[in-house]
Design a protein around this motif. Sequence first.
Motif, PDB file in Angstrom:
ATOM      1  N   GLN A  68       0.997  -1.197  -0.058  1.00 58.22           N
ATOM      2  CA  GLN A  68      -0.002  -0.139   0.077  1.00 58.22           C
ATOM      3  C   GLN A  68       0.932   1.392   0.026  1.00 58.22           C
ATOM      4  O   GLN A  68       1.860   1.328   0.727  1.00 58.22           O
ATOM      5  N   ALA A  69       0.485   2.325  -0.869  1.00 59.80           N
ATOM      6  CA  ALA A  69       1.434   3.528  -0.980  1.00 59.80           C
ATOM      7  C   ALA A  69       1.066   4.183   0.407  1.00 59.80           C
ATOM      8  O   ALA A  69       0.032   3.935   1.080  1.00 59.80           O
ATOM      9  N   THR A  70       1.925   5.114   0.680  1.00 64.53           N
ATOM     10  CA  THR A  70       2.102   5.947   2.018  1.00 64.53           C
ATOM     11  C   THR A  70       2.415   7.241   1.476  1.00 64.53           C
ATOM     12  O   THR A  70       2.958   7.639   0.383  1.00 64.53           O
ATOM     13  N   LEU A  85       4.878   9.927  -1.723  1.00 59.22           N
ATOM     14  CA  LEU A  85       4.411  11.091  -2.791  1.00 59.22           C
ATOM     15  C   LEU A  85       5.268  11.671  -3.840  1.00 59.22           C
ATOM     16  O   LEU A  85       4.711  11.730  -4.668  1.00 59.22           O
ATOM     17  N   GLU A 123      -2.290  12.636  -3.122  1.00 58.12           N
ATOM     18  CA  GLU A 123      -2.317  12.716  -1.570  1.00 58.12           C
ATOM     19  C   GLU A 123      -3.822  12.391  -0.996  1.00 58.12           C
ATOM     20  O   GLU A 123      -3.725  11.749  -0.034  1.00 58.12           O
ATOM     21  N   ILE A 166      -4.560   8.665  -1.306  1.00 55.13           N
ATOM     22  CA  ILE A 166      -3.891   7.714  -0.230  1.00 55.13           C
ATOM     23  C   ILE A 166      -4.604   7.497   0.926  1.00 55.13           C
ATOM     24  O   ILE A 166      -4.523   6.415   1.459  1.00 55.13           O
ATOM     25  N   SER A 167      -5.367   8.524   1.411  1.00 56.21           N
ATOM     26  CA  SER A 167      -6.042   8.387   2.720  1.00 56.21           C
ATOM     27  C   SER A 167      -7.478   8.066   2.481  1.00 56.21           C
ATOM     28  O   SER A 167      -8.043   7.940   3.366  1.00 56.21           O
ATOM     29  N   ILE A 219      -4.075   2.782  -3.436  1.00 60.36           N
ATOM     30  CA  ILE A 219      -2.829   2.979  -4.129  1.00 60.36           C
ATOM     31  C   ILE A 219      -1.906   2.014  -3.856  1.00 60.36           C
ATOM     32  O   ILE A 219      -1.563   2.023  -2.516  1.00 60.36           O
ATOM     33  N   CYS A 275       3.226   1.559  -9.996  1.00 62.70           N
ATOM     34  CA  CYS A 275       2.232   1.802  -8.946  1.00 62.70           C
ATOM     35  C   CYS A 275       0.780   1.514  -9.807  1.00 62.70           C
ATOM     36  O   CYS A 275       0.646   1.279 -11.189  1.00 62.70           O
ATOM     37  N   TYR A 289      -3.896   2.216  -8.973  1.00 64.55           N
ATOM     38  CA  TYR A 289      -5.061   2.387  -7.935  1.00 64.55           C
ATOM     39  C   TYR A 289      -6.322   1.553  -8.301  1.00 64.55           C
ATOM     40  O   TYR A 289      -6.503   1.429  -9.493  1.00 64.55           O
TER      41      TYR A 289
END
Length: 156
Positions: free
Chosen positions: A8-10, A14, A46, A49-50, A56, A68, A70
């Motif tokens: 998972q992207a953090t 970014l 950004e 991601i949340s 993503i 990458c 999503y």
Amino acid sequence: MEKISVRQATLSDLDTLLLFEQGLIDFERPLDATIKGGDIHYYDIESMISADNVEIVVAESAGELIGCGYANIEDSKPYLTHKSHAYLGFMYVAPEHRGKGVNRLIIEALKKWSVSKGVTHMRLEVFASNPAAVKAYEKVGFAPRLLEMTASLKQI
């Protein structure tokens, strides 16, 4: 053989994800003359991601991000048999890592996440003039369904 992992992207990813986005845009500009020149963005990475309805993921090799993608859970049209679907996008693999199965690993991770959210269908868009991408998506179970067509109405 190179070890590739997907996670998972953090937010710490970014900066690289923004570079990947520009790489994707640069790749797609010759395929679509309607994409503006200059610095543009397709996504609000950004926020994505949340977001609860978006996953993503990034692919890594030797501590370096190499790709990458999503999945975004969207409502389906009311006339379809499924209430929602996962829309895939931001599918990018660094040029030097293409052909190594990175895209397949990213899609597998997004499929697992989508199933965990109760989703039974996935969709994506791909340029018909990009046969390598079409073939890559067919290899992981996607099939062409609809061809979008476009026409410029500019006066000559």
